[in-house]
Each structure stands twice: as structure tokens, then as C-alpha cells.
Enzyme design. Structure first.
Site, PDB file in Angstrom:
ATOM      1  N   GLY A   8       0.818  -1.193   0.000  1.00  0.00           N
ATOM      2  CA  GLY A   8       0.000   0.000   0.000  1.00  0.00           C
ATOM      3  C   GLY A   8       0.853   1.244   0.000  1.00  0.00           C
ATOM      4  CG  ASN A   9      -0.668   4.834  -1.559  1.00  0.00           C
ATOM      5  OD1 ASN A   9      -0.004   5.000  -2.568  1.00  0.00           O
ATOM      6  ND2 ASN A   9      -1.975   4.623  -1.595  1.00  0.00           N
ATOM      7  CB  THR A  10       1.049   4.016   4.704  1.00  0.00           C
ATOM      8  OG1 THR A  10       0.344   5.173   4.253  1.00  0.00           O
ATOM      9  CG2 THR A  10       1.765   4.336   6.000  1.00  0.00           C
ATOM     10  CB  THR A  12       4.878  -3.462   2.035  1.00  0.00           C
ATOM     11  OG1 THR A  12       4.976  -2.344   1.143  1.00  0.00           O
ATOM     12  CG2 THR A  12       4.879  -4.740   1.212  1.00  0.00           C
ATOM     13  CB  VAL A  13       0.763  -6.550   4.824  1.00  0.00           C
ATOM     14  CG1 VAL A  13       0.497  -7.728   5.758  1.00  0.00           C
ATOM     15  CG2 VAL A  13       0.401  -5.228   5.513  1.00  0.00           C
ATOM     16  CG  ASP A 109      -6.029  -0.930  -3.042  1.00  0.00           C
ATOM     17  OD1 ASP A 109      -6.061  -0.635  -4.248  1.00  0.00           O
ATOM     18  OD2 ASP A 109      -6.235  -0.092  -2.140  1.00  0.00           O
ATOM     19  CG  ASP A 129      -9.044  -0.872   2.550  1.00  0.00           C
ATOM     20  OD1 ASP A 129      -8.614  -0.645   3.701  1.00  0.00           O
ATOM     21  OD2 ASP A 129      -8.401  -1.485   1.690  1.00  0.00           O
ATOM     22  CB  THR A 132      -2.958   6.109   2.320  1.00  0.00           C
ATOM     23  OG1 THR A 132      -1.915   5.276   2.849  1.00  0.00           O
ATOM     24  CG2 THR A 132      -2.418   7.511   2.121  1.00  0.00           C
TER      25      THR A 132
END
Length: 260
Positions: A8-10, A12-13, A109, A129, A132
Site C-alpha cells: 500500500g501507499n504507507t 507493505t504486508v 487493492d 477500506d 491512506t
């Protein structure tokens, strides 16, 4: 053993799926300059902490940050000998293609959330969701993503308020004791919290009215449980929805199905 990566923008999983369950989940900040070697050093260190032998045979990636995909591809190929499946690329099929305007670029996403939510809850859904950005995704009866809405994320709004107004401090979002704050921090927390409760309710109500049918509202993202404390906004909370969606899409491309 499948490695599912949600960038994601903020944050990472990374999640490891052993064919029956997610056996570990790891989170790091998203940074486009992070190399494949740096990913592996971090990843392998945490796997040892969990006592897991890294026997990765498949990799699937969803990324809203295109610049990180190259290094994640190199990471997958160099250390596991696997060509990763990337959501949004032609070779990665979806259980149902999206039905939106021609030429529209849809965040991976959002496609992944639609697949995961439909697998668990059926169709006619609104998936909210809290990332960000705060996104509202409409999932049709057959599981197709058919559009939605995008609003600024809660933390993004708080940060913008702090940056644009010199006299306003940075605050954390929390359930306020009262709507009417009696100090600056309480006023900001009330405005953000109840403002987002109103935003979520209004957009969901308007989507339902426009589609003229009952719809379930499914929430994911870190702030979803907090907002649910203030009002009964959601029919279900799904902490691992994106990871579940990645597993669903991977299994679909392998010609099999996944159970919730």
C-alpha cells in the site's frame, strides 16, 4: 506455501499461507528504494523469529505503488525461484472482471478486496477500506467490482489539518467522550471521528439508494474497529480481507477454490 504481498501507499504486508491458513503476517513501511536483498534480510529474519522454514513455492503481489513492484519481482525470483503473479497484469485473472468505464485504472487493492469480500459474504456489498485513502468499493451479485468512491484517509486528514493550521497540534484519532469538545485536542478528535462516521454512513446510504437494493457493508483497515465503537456502521469487520482476497485470486488462477 504461498507468499502474499500487499503493498500500500504507507505499509507493505507479507503473509505466508500454508494451504490451509495464514501462518504469519509481517508489516514494513513502503519504500520504493528498498532492494530485493533488503526485503529478504528483513523477511528471513522474521521467519526465523516465528520458527518457520521458508519453503515458498508461489508468490502473489498487489501493489498500489508501481515503483516497488520491480524489486519485489526480483526478490521473488532471486530468493525463491518463483515468478510472482501480479494483480492487475493480464496474466493474473480475476474471478469476475470489473465492470467500469473503458480505460479506467483500478487500484489492485480494490480488486483484491472485492474478491475476498465476495468469497466470504456473497454479492451486493459495499467494502469500506480505511487506508491512506478511505475507499468504498461496490461488489455486484456475481462478485464483480463495479465502482465506488474515494475519500481522504482519516490519518491523512489529521495530518493535513496539523500541517495547514499552525495553531493546531497533531492528534491521534480516538472515540471522543463528547461531541462538543472543551479544548483544542478534544475539538479536533470530535470533528474527525464524528465527521468520518457521518461520511461513511452518508456514502453507504447513497450507494444503497442508487442501487435500489439491500447491501451489506464490510469494513477493513486499522481504523474500522474504532469507528464501529461510535456507531453500528458495518455488518462485518474483516481484518485480513486483502490477504484473503489475494489467496482467493491465486487459487482461482490455479484452478481451485479457497474456503473462508
Amino acid at each position: 506455501m504461498l507468499l502474499a504481498i500487499d503493498c500500500g501507499n504507507t505499509n507493505t504486508v507479507f503473509a505466508v499461507w500454508d494451504g490451509e491458513r495464514i501462518i504469519c503476517t509481517m508489516r514494513t513501511s513502503t519504500h520504493h528504494a528498498r532492494t530485493a536483498d533488503a526485503y529478504f534480510t528483513w523477511f528471513s529474519t522474521l521467519l526465523r523469529h516465528y520458527g518457520i522454514e521458508p519453503d515458498i513455492t508461489e508468490v502473489i503481489i498487489s501493489s498500489t505503488v508501481p515503483r516497488v513492484v520491480y524489486n519485489l519481482r526480483v526478490f521473488s525470483d532471486r530468493f525463491f525461484g518463483v515468478r510472482p503473479m501480479v494483480v492487475g497484469k493480464p496474466e493474473c485473472r480475476l474471478p469476475q472482471p470489473p465492470r467500469v468505464d473503458a480505460g479506467t485504472l483500478i487500484g489492485p487493492d480494490r480488486l483484491v478486496n472485492a474478491a475476498g469480500a465476495h468469497d466470504r459474504h456473497g454479492g451486493n456489498l459495499i467494502v469500506v477500506d480505511f487506508g491512506t485513502a478511505t475507499t468504498f468499493d461496490v461488489v455486484d451479485d456475481d462478485g464483480a467490482y463495479v465502482g465506488g468512491s474515494i475519500a481522504p484517509g482519516v490519518n491523512l486528514s489529521l495530518e493535513a489539518l496539523h500541517m495547514a493550521a499552525a495553531a493546531l497540534p497533531h492528534v491521534d484519532i480516538t472515540l471522543p467522550e463528547k461531541v462538543v469538545g472543551t479544548n483544542t485536542i478534544a475539538c479536533m478528535q470530535s470533528g474527525i471521528f464524528w465527521g468520518y462516521v457521518g461520511l461513511v454512513r452518508e456514502i453507504c446510504d447513497r450507494i444503497k439508494a442508487e442501487r435500489e437494493q439491500p447491501m451489506k457493508v464490510i469494513a477493513t483497515g486499522g481504523l474500522a474497529p474504532l469507528l464501529q465503537q461510535g456507531e453500528r456502521l458495518f455488518d462485518a469487520l474483516e481484518e485480513d480481507l486483502t490477504m484473503h482476497g489475494l489467496i482467493v485470486i491465486h487459487k482461482f488462477n490455479q484452478g481451485s477454490s479457497v474456503t473462508s
